[in-house]
Design an enzyme around this catalytic site. Structure first.
Site, PDB file in Angstrom:
ATOM      1  N   PHE A   1      66.621 103.748   9.835  1.00 36.96           N
ATOM      2  CA  PHE A   1      67.515 104.582   9.045  1.00 36.96           C
ATOM      3  C   PHE A   1      68.915 103.977   9.032  1.00 36.96           C
ATOM      4  O   PHE A   1      69.246 103.186   9.918  1.00 36.96           O
ATOM      5  CB  PHE A   1      67.549 106.014   9.610  1.00 36.96           C
ATOM      6  CG  PHE A   1      67.169 107.059   8.609  1.00 36.96           C
ATOM      7  CD1 PHE A   1      65.878 107.108   8.114  1.00 36.96           C
ATOM      8  CD2 PHE A   1      68.094 107.989   8.143  1.00 36.96           C
ATOM      9  CE1 PHE A   1      65.516 108.068   7.179  1.00 36.96           C
ATOM     10  CE2 PHE A   1      67.737 108.952   7.205  1.00 36.96           C
ATOM     11  CZ  PHE A   1      66.452 108.991   6.726  1.00 36.96           C
TER      12      PHE A   1
ATOM     13  N   GLN B   1      80.233 114.343   2.907  1.00 37.32           N
ATOM     14  CA  GLN B   1      79.402 113.153   2.754  1.00 37.32           C
ATOM     15  C   GLN B   1      78.790 113.017   1.362  1.00 37.32           C
ATOM     16  O   GLN B   1      78.187 113.945   0.851  1.00 37.32           O
ATOM     17  CB  GLN B   1      78.257 113.184   3.775  1.00 37.32           C
ATOM     18  CG  GLN B   1      77.331 111.988   3.656  1.00 37.32           C
ATOM     19  CD  GLN B   1      76.451 111.820   4.885  1.00 37.32           C
ATOM     20  OE1 GLN B   1      75.449 112.507   5.044  1.00 37.32           O
ATOM     21  NE2 GLN B   1      76.834 110.927   5.769  1.00 37.32           N
TER      22      GLN B   1
ATOM     23  N   HIS C   1      75.881 111.178  -0.402  1.00 42.56           N
ATOM     24  CA  HIS C   1      74.657 110.424  -0.160  1.00 42.56           C
ATOM     25  C   HIS C   1      74.561 109.379  -1.259  1.00 42.56           C
ATOM     26  O   HIS C   1      74.724 109.705  -2.434  1.00 42.56           O
ATOM     27  CB  HIS C   1      73.444 111.355  -0.195  1.00 42.56           C
ATOM     28  CG  HIS C   1      72.201 110.730   0.366  1.00 42.56           C
ATOM     29  ND1 HIS C   1      71.553 109.693  -0.253  1.00 42.56           N
ATOM     30  CD2 HIS C   1      71.507 110.980   1.508  1.00 42.56           C
ATOM     31  CE1 HIS C   1      70.496 109.344   0.479  1.00 42.56           C
ATOM     32  NE2 HIS C   1      70.448 110.107   1.550  1.00 42.56           N
TER      33      HIS C   1
ATOM     34  N   LEU D   1      67.695 114.386  -4.405  1.00 38.40           N
ATOM     35  CA  LEU D   1      67.839 113.372  -3.354  1.00 38.40           C
ATOM     36  C   LEU D   1      66.689 112.369  -3.326  1.00 38.40           C
ATOM     37  O   LEU D   1      65.526 112.734  -3.372  1.00 38.40           O
ATOM     38  CB  LEU D   1      67.914 114.103  -2.000  1.00 38.40           C
ATOM     39  CG  LEU D   1      67.969 113.262  -0.742  1.00 38.40           C
ATOM     40  CD1 LEU D   1      69.255 112.471  -0.679  1.00 38.40           C
ATOM     41  CD2 LEU D   1      67.834 114.148   0.486  1.00 38.40           C
TER      42      LEU D   1
ATOM     43  N   GLU E   1      67.053 108.389   2.285  1.00 38.44           N
ATOM     44  CA  GLU E   1      67.440 107.139   2.916  1.00 38.44           C
ATOM     45  C   GLU E   1      66.203 106.415   3.465  1.00 38.44           C
ATOM     46  O   GLU E   1      66.208 105.195   3.637  1.00 38.44           O
ATOM     47  CB  GLU E   1      68.394 107.471   4.080  1.00 38.44           C
ATOM     48  CG  GLU E   1      69.119 106.295   4.646  1.00 38.44           C
ATOM     49  CD  GLU E   1      70.335 106.761   5.436  1.00 38.44           C
ATOM     50  OE1 GLU E   1      71.173 107.486   4.866  1.00 38.44           O
ATOM     51  OE2 GLU E   1      70.438 106.414   6.619  1.00 38.44           O
TER      52      GLU E   1
ATOM     53  N   ARG F   1      76.044 105.804   5.165  1.00 41.98           N
ATOM     54  CA  ARG F   1      76.140 106.413   3.842  1.00 41.98           C
ATOM     55  C   ARG F   1      77.519 106.279   3.216  1.00 41.98           C
ATOM     56  O   ARG F   1      77.645 106.040   2.016  1.00 41.98           O
ATOM     57  CB  ARG F   1      75.759 107.895   3.934  1.00 41.98           C
ATOM     58  CG  ARG F   1      74.294 108.068   4.215  1.00 41.98           C
ATOM     59  CD  ARG F   1      73.905 109.500   4.437  1.00 41.98           C
ATOM     60  NE  ARG F   1      72.465 109.564   4.654  1.00 41.98           N
ATOM     61  CZ  ARG F   1      71.827 110.665   5.020  1.00 41.98           C
ATOM     62  NH1 ARG F   1      72.498 111.786   5.216  1.00 41.98           N
ATOM     63  NH2 ARG F   1      70.521 110.654   5.180  1.00 41.98           N
TER      64      ARG F   1
ATOM     65  N   HIS G   1      76.405 115.593  -0.391  1.00 44.98           N
ATOM     66  CA  HIS G   1      75.174 115.852   0.360  1.00 44.98           C
ATOM     67  C   HIS G   1      75.380 116.734   1.581  1.00 44.98           C
ATOM     68  O   HIS G   1      74.538 117.560   1.900  1.00 44.98           O
ATOM     69  CB  HIS G   1      74.604 114.498   0.792  1.00 44.98           C
ATOM     70  CG  HIS G   1      73.292 114.565   1.514  1.00 44.98           C
ATOM     71  ND1 HIS G   1      72.171 115.114   0.933  1.00 44.98           N
ATOM     72  CD2 HIS G   1      72.908 114.126   2.749  1.00 44.98           C
ATOM     73  CE1 HIS G   1      71.159 115.017   1.787  1.00 44.98           C
ATOM     74  NE2 HIS G   1      71.576 114.449   2.891  1.00 44.98           N
TER      75      HIS G   1
ATOM     76  N   ARG H   1      78.417 111.397   8.939  1.00 46.43           N
ATOM     77  CA  ARG H   1      77.172 111.659   9.659  1.00 46.43           C
ATOM     78  C   ARG H   1      76.161 110.557   9.394  1.00 46.43           C
ATOM     79  O   ARG H   1      76.045 110.090   8.262  1.00 46.43           O
ATOM     80  CB  ARG H   1      76.588 113.001   9.212  1.00 46.43           C
ATOM     81  CG  ARG H   1      75.241 113.291   9.788  1.00 46.43           C
ATOM     82  CD  ARG H   1      74.751 114.656   9.405  1.00 46.43           C
ATOM     83  NE  ARG H   1      74.319 114.770   8.015  1.00 46.43           N
ATOM     84  CZ  ARG H   1      73.140 114.360   7.558  1.00 46.43           C
ATOM     85  NH1 ARG H   1      72.284 113.770   8.362  1.00 46.43           N
ATOM     86  NH2 ARG H   1      72.817 114.522   6.293  1.00 46.43           N
TER      87      ARG H   1
END
Lengths: 266, 131, 590
Positions: free
Chosen positions: C117, C231, C233, C243, C246, C288, C356, C391
């Site tokens: 990730f 954030q 994304h 979405l 990721e 991100r 996001h 994050r």
């Protein structure tokens, strides 16, 4: 939202079943002519109506990506998710939108789903392990744990129940099922599939505890395998398979109960 | 209490209201025709036992256009039932079997079985006819 | 008015709320737990999380690695004690979920599988195909049914806290299906109300993510923290914002500009890694904030792809092959087909950044307590300092359960010592809250709530985007203030009681406007660039001297938002340059 409307005068007509319990005797269709935008899902269209034309329109929605299960409705006779239904599939014909069938209408497109939730709860949809299983000694061997500390579950064992764990509780299958309309006590496709999901899980020992509900006359035996529930399922759960596998199992157990009273004793 | 949930009535002819339901009723109606056809065959058996006249009368009746239509409808519905049965069978098979074998082998196995049984019966009938 | 008495009141039934309720129920089966949610639990937005949930399992990984990735990923704005607790407990929670039946994807030997990730040095993201949040939420919901002392109140919209004797002792709520006002009285209240991404126009969030908890807590006297960190994304579908996890990139997906060039190598994330061989913390597996910023730069250079739904870049998954895509990313494939008409097996998917996640939230401590005794906050609505300024993907699902459990147990512990104040006094407070509901229902001004909302989301998008400029942010602050004024003159046309969603939307908009103001004020005054807050007006650098600080928003006596700062809890990992790709490797060798 509104700024997505391009400057053309194409429109599409939506007929929506309206019901306000505080002022209406019975539901009637309301007609809305709205701008036709090719990219719009039905949810976008409903949002346009609520924001610009009639703020009293009530419907449930949230994720917009077919996973939260909120926006089930009947569109031109077929139970579907509003977020996955696009105006372009119907234009220039009109769309007719009704709340899910076989549920009481709370208001407009909102149905009363409390009974559905009770049915979900009735199948004990959680892992019952050997310690929890009170009624009988465990029939299955508890899987061993890996070095990580999880119970061993090989991909094939996961594959066994995976499809039945995909249900998003959108209730389209209940709307599709005529037996549901004829017998409101029927536990119904999604709930029975969920019970089956746990029965098939190699970590679970609770099959016997679920039998009472699953094999009841209002359980799998209320199903006549119309099969439409599986056709409308947006996640390919195939609840009809779950139900009918249990019928076969139930019939087998019943037969065995004559041949080998102890083995079939459930 | 302002709530007044509206319960829509289930119409008596609910099975005519949707293509999926109509097809379901068509599929299920095959049993009615099969039952009637079985009675007809049973009747033929009795007629056969009752002697050549009775048998011939029964045979003649089978040639009646109405009876031919009845036989054809029964055949058609039976075929629909056979195919839908085969299509649905994998979903009734235990999940372990379904996952191990796959849908098509179960379905094709059943349909293949039907074909084989029919060939055997037709062959026996043909041999009986010539013997 | 109906009065419900319980020991613990949990508001919100997503991942964090359900985990809190279960923890409380297990800790003391004799206490009554009221679990209130404005939607049925499985509709909560946890359901939409796709990629997975982080917990160290591999032998060549360590808690220290996870700690370093998280703190550096958060650009050192993290509370390091909180991150330490988090990494030490997340694996245990993942295992707990497994025992409850969560269908984590497996390796051939039956052990759990983990995937790579963004911003994570070693693969440690537990996943259930690309529906990890869905499976976690359903597992938690279904497990919660086991506990008879968890009493759910589904489709109850909570409007306000009841504070008496300086403590949170209940909430007021509307039963949505009847419109009937309810008062819940308890000894402790847990807020697990989720984020506030719907304050922005283009977002990956569900309709319900409106910041209700933030606003209620703020009105009741709690503090919001770090609200400027929002954030983006990097991979949402153009138009809808749906979405694309990721996990797509974790499995090896690549990002291409209009020339088919992997542009991330130009933004400190290179060198280019071979296609199909993703390398942790390089290229597409960068964090991100950096990836979203790279998109913005490419767009400015005219190297993005024009689509009818706006500029985009391509997320190319074709080299993964149909079999792997079907096994690991089935939801992605169907979403791309349904919403874009693109089959990822054969075509690249157009994507662009979308709002996001809200890093900030109700200021909370390691034990989830807030500045109001008896009020605990957990999950996206809370700011316990886990995520800092940015994050890392797969840390938030883990957060919901790690701190959900903490919140439930803390609430039980608090309730054990707390006594309830005099009921008549509590009901007086409740009645004042209920008056607010009736006032809103009868609001007869001239402003349409939906139009104020449209203006709000547009304002937030244009003035508080991926890159920010002081002048624009000032415009944002002014505009949101103006919208809040306009809201005072709102008209709720629908006066009915049953399922009055217009009324609920008005409440939600009021919450979102409160949150938006906090975000705008926090952003305007943070004169540096850190994590998700990037400026272009002379404050392009991180400024640890002046801004290694959390921003705090409270309401003063007049109900105006005021801003202050507090220090960050830095224990052992001192701020350093935040690098990815080759630069990071170089730094490690030193």
């Amino acid at each position: 939202m509104t700024d997505m409307i391009k400057t053309n005068d194409r429109t599409i007509t939506l007929e929506i079943l309206r019901y306000n319990p505080e002022s209406d005797e019975a539901p009637t269709f309301g007609t809305f002519e709205i701008p036709y935008v090719e990219d719009w899902s039905l949810l976008d269209a409903l949002e346009y109506i609520k924001d610009e034309m009639d703020s009293s329109l009530s419907y449930r929605w949230s994720c917009r990506m077919a996973v939260c299960g909120s926006c089930g409705m009947v569109i031109n006779g077929k139970p579907q998710l509003g977020c996955e239904t696009f105006l372009r599939s119907y234009y220039p014909e009109k769309m007719r939108i009704e709340p899910l069938a076989n549920f009481p209408i709370e208001r407009d497109l909102v149905v009363d789903s409390s009974d559905f939730i009770k049915k979900l709860e009735s199948v004990k949809p959680y892992i019952i392990d050997a310690v929890d299983a009170t009624k009988a000694a465990p029939k299955k061997k508890q899987p061993e744990k890996t070095s990580t500390g999880v119970y061993k579950q090989k991909p094939a064992e996961l594959g066994l129940y995976k499809q039945f764990s995909m249900c998003i509780n959108c209730m389209l299958c209940y709307s599709a099922c005529p037996q549901m309309g004829l017998n409101p006590l029927f536990t119904g496709p999604a709930a029975l599939a969920l019970g089956h999901r746990y029965n098939l899980d190699n970590r679970d020992q609770g099959a016997d505890e679920r039998t009472e509900v699953i094999q009841d006359k209002n359980g799998v035996w209320s199903c006549t395998f119309v099969g439409y529930c599986s056709e409308v399922c947006p996640k390919n759960v195939d609840p009809a398979a779950a139900i009918n596998q249990n019928k076969a199992q139930g019939a087998q157990d019943w037969a065995l109960s004559f041949l080998m009273p102890r083995k079939g004793d459930k | 209490m302002s709530r007044r949930p509206y319960v829509r009535p289930m119409p008596g002819n609910w099975f005519m209201k949707h293509p999926a339901y109509r097809f379901y009723m068509l599929r299920e109606s095959s049993c009615v025709f099969n039952l009637l056809y079985c009675i007809n065959l049973l009747n033929g058996l009795f007629k056969l036992a009752a002697g050549p006249d009775a048998w011939n009368a029964w045979m003649t009746m089978q040639g009646n256009p109405l009876m031919v239509v009845f036989a054809l409808v029964t055949l058609g519905l039976t075929l629909i039932h056979t195919i839908t049965f085969a299509n649905m069978a994998p979903r009734v098979a235990p999940q372990q079997v379904r996952k191990a074998v796959g849908d098509m082998p179960i379905r094709n196995g059943l349909l293949g079985g039907v074909v084989v049984v029919n060939i055997v019966i037709i062959a026996l009938a043909a041999m009986g006819g010539t013997a | 008015m109906q009065v419900v008495k319980a020991d613990i009141i949990v508001v919100g039934a997503g991942g964090a709320g359900l985990r809190a309720a279960i923890a409380a129920a297990e800790k003391n089966p004799n206490l009554d737990i009221a679990l209130i949610s404005k939607v049925y639990p499985m509709r909560s937005h946890t359901v939409a999380a796709e990629g997975g949930s982080a917990g160290v399992v591999q032998s060549h990984d360590s808690l220290e690695n996870h700690f370093i990735d998280t703190v550096a990923g958060g650009d050192w704005l993290c509370d390091q004690d909180v991150v330490d607790y988090f990494v030490a407990n997340s694996t245990e929670e993942m295992i707990q979920l497994e025992h409850w039946g969560c269908p984590w994807s497996r390796k051939d030997d039956g052990d759990v599988n983990v995937r790579a990730f963004g911003g994570m040095k070693i693969e440690r993201t537990w996943f259930a195909a690309d529906k990890s949040g869905f499976h976690m939420l359903h597992t938690l919901f279904q497990t919660s049914i086991k506990y008879p002392n968890i009493k759910r109140y589904d489709e109850f919209y909570t409007t306000d806290l009841i504070i008496e004797d300086g403590r949170a002792q209940g909430v007021t709520a509307i039963q949505i299906n009847s419109g009937a006002p309810h008062t819940f009285l308890g000894k402790a209240v847990v807020f697990a109300t989720g984020g506030s991404g719907r304050t922005f126009r283009f977002n990956t969030n569900g309709a319900i993510v409106t910041g209700d908890g933030h606003a209620m807590a703020l009105r009741a006297g709690a503090t919001l923290r770090d609200m400027e960190f929002v954030q983006y994304h990097p991979t949402g579908l153009p138009g809808s914002g749906v979405l694309m996890t990721e996990g797509c990139r974790g499995e090896g997906g690549i990002l291409l500009n209009k020339d088919g060039y992997r542009y991330l190598q130009d933004y400190g994330l290179g060198p280019e890694t071979p296609v199909g061989q993703p390398k942790n913390k390089h290229m597409e597996l960068g964090p991100r904030d950096k990836l979203s910023q790279a998109f913005w730069q490419e767009q400015r250079k005219g190297r993005t792809i024009e689509t009818p739904l706006g500029d985009a870049v391509h997320l190319d998954l074709r080299h993964l092959g149909e079999k792997k895509l079907m096994e690991r990313l089935p939801l992605i494939c169907s979403l791309a087909k349904n919403y874009m008409g693109v089959d990822p097996v054969h075509q690249p998917v157009p994507v662009r950044p979308a709002v996001h996640y809200t890093m900030g939230g109700i200021r909370a401590n390691l034990d989830c307590s807030t500045s109001i005794p008896g009020l605990f906050a957990v999950g996206e609505c809370a700011s316990n300092g886990m995520h800092g300024a940015n994050r890392l993907g797969s840390n938030s699902l883990a957060e919901t359960v790690v701190f959900g459990k903490v919140a439930g147990e803390s609430a039980i512990e608090f309730a054990r010592h707390a006594t309830q104040s005099d009921q008549t006094r509590l009901l007086d407070h409740a009645n004042a809250n209920l008056d607010r509901i009736e006032k809103m229902r009868n609001a007869n001004g001239t402003e349409k709530a939906s139009h104020i909302r449209h203006d709000m989301v547009k304002t937030m998008e244009t003035t508080l985007g991926i890159y920010r400029i002081g002048e624009e942010m000032q415009e944002g602050v002014d505009k949101i203030t103006e919208l809040r004024e306009r809201f005072k003159n709102v008209k709720v046309e629908d006066k009915s009681k049953v399922f009055n969603t217009e009324l609920l939307q008005a409440f939600e908009l009021e919450s979102s406007l409160t949150v938006a103001q906090g975000m705008a004020i926090g952003a305007l005054n943070r004169k540096e660039s850190r994590g998700a807050h990037q400026r272009l007006d002379g404050f392009e650098k991180r400024d640890d001297e002046n801004f290694l600080k959390h921003s705090l928003i409270t309401l003063n006596d007049k109900g105006e938002a005021t801003l202050s700062y507090e220090d960050v809890n830095v224990t052992r990992f001192q701020p350093a340059a935040r690098t990815y790709g080759a630069a990071a490797e170089k730094g490690e060798q030193k």
